[in-house]
Design a protein around this motif. Structure first.
Motif, PDB file in Angstrom:
ATOM      1  N   LEU A 103       0.845  -1.195   0.000  1.00  0.00           N
ATOM      2  CA  LEU A 103       0.000   0.000   0.000  1.00  0.00           C
ATOM      3  C   LEU A 103       0.878   1.242   0.000  1.00  0.00           C
ATOM      4  CD1 LEU A 103      -2.480  -1.132   2.806  1.00  0.00           C
ATOM      5  CD2 LEU A 103      -2.886  -1.203   0.336  1.00  0.00           C
ATOM      6  N   ARG A 104       0.367   2.312  -0.600  1.00  0.00           N
ATOM      7  CA  ARG A 104       1.090   3.581  -0.602  1.00  0.00           C
ATOM      8  C   ARG A 104       1.145   4.176   0.802  1.00  0.00           C
ATOM      9  NH1 ARG A 104      -2.758   4.876  -4.053  1.00  0.00           N
ATOM     10  NH2 ARG A 104      -3.186   6.795  -2.911  1.00  0.00           N
ATOM     11  N   SER A 105       2.178   4.918   1.074  1.00  0.00           N
ATOM     12  CA  SER A 105       2.295   5.628   2.345  1.00  0.00           C
ATOM     13  C   SER A 105       1.154   6.631   2.488  1.00  0.00           C
ATOM     14  CB  SER A 105       3.633   6.364   2.434  1.00  0.00           C
ATOM     15  OG  SER A 105       4.696   5.446   2.431  1.00  0.00           O
ATOM     16  N   ARG A 106       0.626   6.735   3.692  1.00  0.00           N
ATOM     17  CA  ARG A 106      -0.426   7.701   4.043  1.00  0.00           C
ATOM     18  C   ARG A 106      -1.690   7.533   3.200  1.00  0.00           C
ATOM     19  NH1 ARG A 106       2.521  13.292   5.791  1.00  0.00           N
ATOM     20  NH2 ARG A 106       4.148  12.335   7.054  1.00  0.00           N
ATOM     21  N   SER A 107      -1.973   6.309   2.769  1.00  0.00           N
ATOM     22  CA  SER A 107      -3.118   6.090   1.887  1.00  0.00           C
ATOM     23  C   SER A 107      -4.390   5.684   2.623  1.00  0.00           C
ATOM     24  CB  SER A 107      -2.775   5.008   0.854  1.00  0.00           C
ATOM     25  OG  SER A 107      -2.452   3.779   1.489  1.00  0.00           O
ATOM     26  N   ARG A 132       3.042   3.812   8.634  1.00  0.00           N
ATOM     27  CA  ARG A 132       3.444   4.295   7.306  1.00  0.00           C
ATOM     28  C   ARG A 132       2.250   4.427   6.361  1.00  0.00           C
ATOM     29  NH1 ARG A 132       4.083   2.427   2.332  1.00  0.00           N
ATOM     30  NH2 ARG A 132       3.644   0.252   2.887  1.00  0.00           N
ATOM     31  N   VAL A 133       1.325   3.487   6.427  1.00  0.00           N
ATOM     32  CA  VAL A 133       0.221   3.487   5.452  1.00  0.00           C
ATOM     33  C   VAL A 133      -0.976   4.330   5.895  1.00  0.00           C
ATOM     34  CG1 VAL A 133       0.931   1.255   4.525  1.00  0.00           C
ATOM     35  CG2 VAL A 133      -0.816   1.330   6.329  1.00  0.00           C
TER      36      VAL A 133
END
Length: 199
Positions: A103-107, A132-133
């Motif tokens: 998964l993308r960071s901060r998603s 992170r995510v």
């Protein structure tokens, strides 16, 4: 695959088929814990270590049809049980390790984790990966449908001072991983620690 992951897969894989029937009354506790996340319509949420997906229906209800619900687990048998129960209709299931989420960071807006922390091979690192995510200000719920003492009694063991879920241990562990604990409940009928992702 690490020895720890193999052990987790072996333990839960052997129990996946009858997991829900062993704990048939947990549904309301899951729904109540999900409600405490404060999710809104359209939010994006991960059920980390989702097992048979018991949290997916209340998570879907909380975020509505426009929200995103993901369930991640490292044990194929648990995800297969989630599919047999029809819970894959509530969210997308991912066969993955929470140590390296695809998964993308901060998603995401939130992470729900039931019974997860006791099975993490690297709790500090794994909680950092969950941070992170999640966007800053997002929420983490560490949940179990019974409290630490009740669980220990069920398992025929004693609660020890080094238990990660004990508040004096959990609060600094979360802080070191980028979370600030905002509430902590450890009662016979539930364990729930909520934390907010820092900036």
């Amino acid at each position: 695959m690490s020895r720890e992951h193999a052990h987790v897969q072996e333990f839960f894989g052997a129990r996946a088929a009858d997991w829900d029937s062993r704990f048939p009354d947990d549904g309301p506790a899951y729904a109540a814990a999900v409600a405490e996340l404060g999710l809104r319509e359209g939010d994006r949420v991960l059920d980390a270590g989702c097992g048979t997906g018991r949290a997916l229906p209340p998570l879907r209800t909380a975020v509505g049809p426009s929200g995103l619900v993901l369930g991640a687990d490292v044990t194929p048998g648990m995800l297969q049980a989630a599919v047999r129960a029809g819970r894959d209709r509530e969210g997308r299931l991912l066969l993955t390790d929470v140590a390296a989420l695809p998964l993308r960071s901060r998603s995401l807006d939130a992470v729900f984790a039931a019974g997860l922390i006791a099975h993490l091979p690297d709790p500090a690192g794994n909680l950092r990966e969950l941070a992170r995510v999640v966007r800053p200000g997002g929420v983490l719920a560490l949940f179990h449908p019974i409290g630490r003492q009740a669980l220990a009694t069920r398992q025929g063991r004693r609660v020890t001072p080094d238990d990660l879920r004990a508040e004096p241990n959990l609060r600094p562990l979360l802080a070191g991983a980028g979370w600030r604990m905002t509430s902590y409940v450890d009662e016979d009928h539930r364990f729930l620690a909520l934390a907010v992702r820092g900036a």
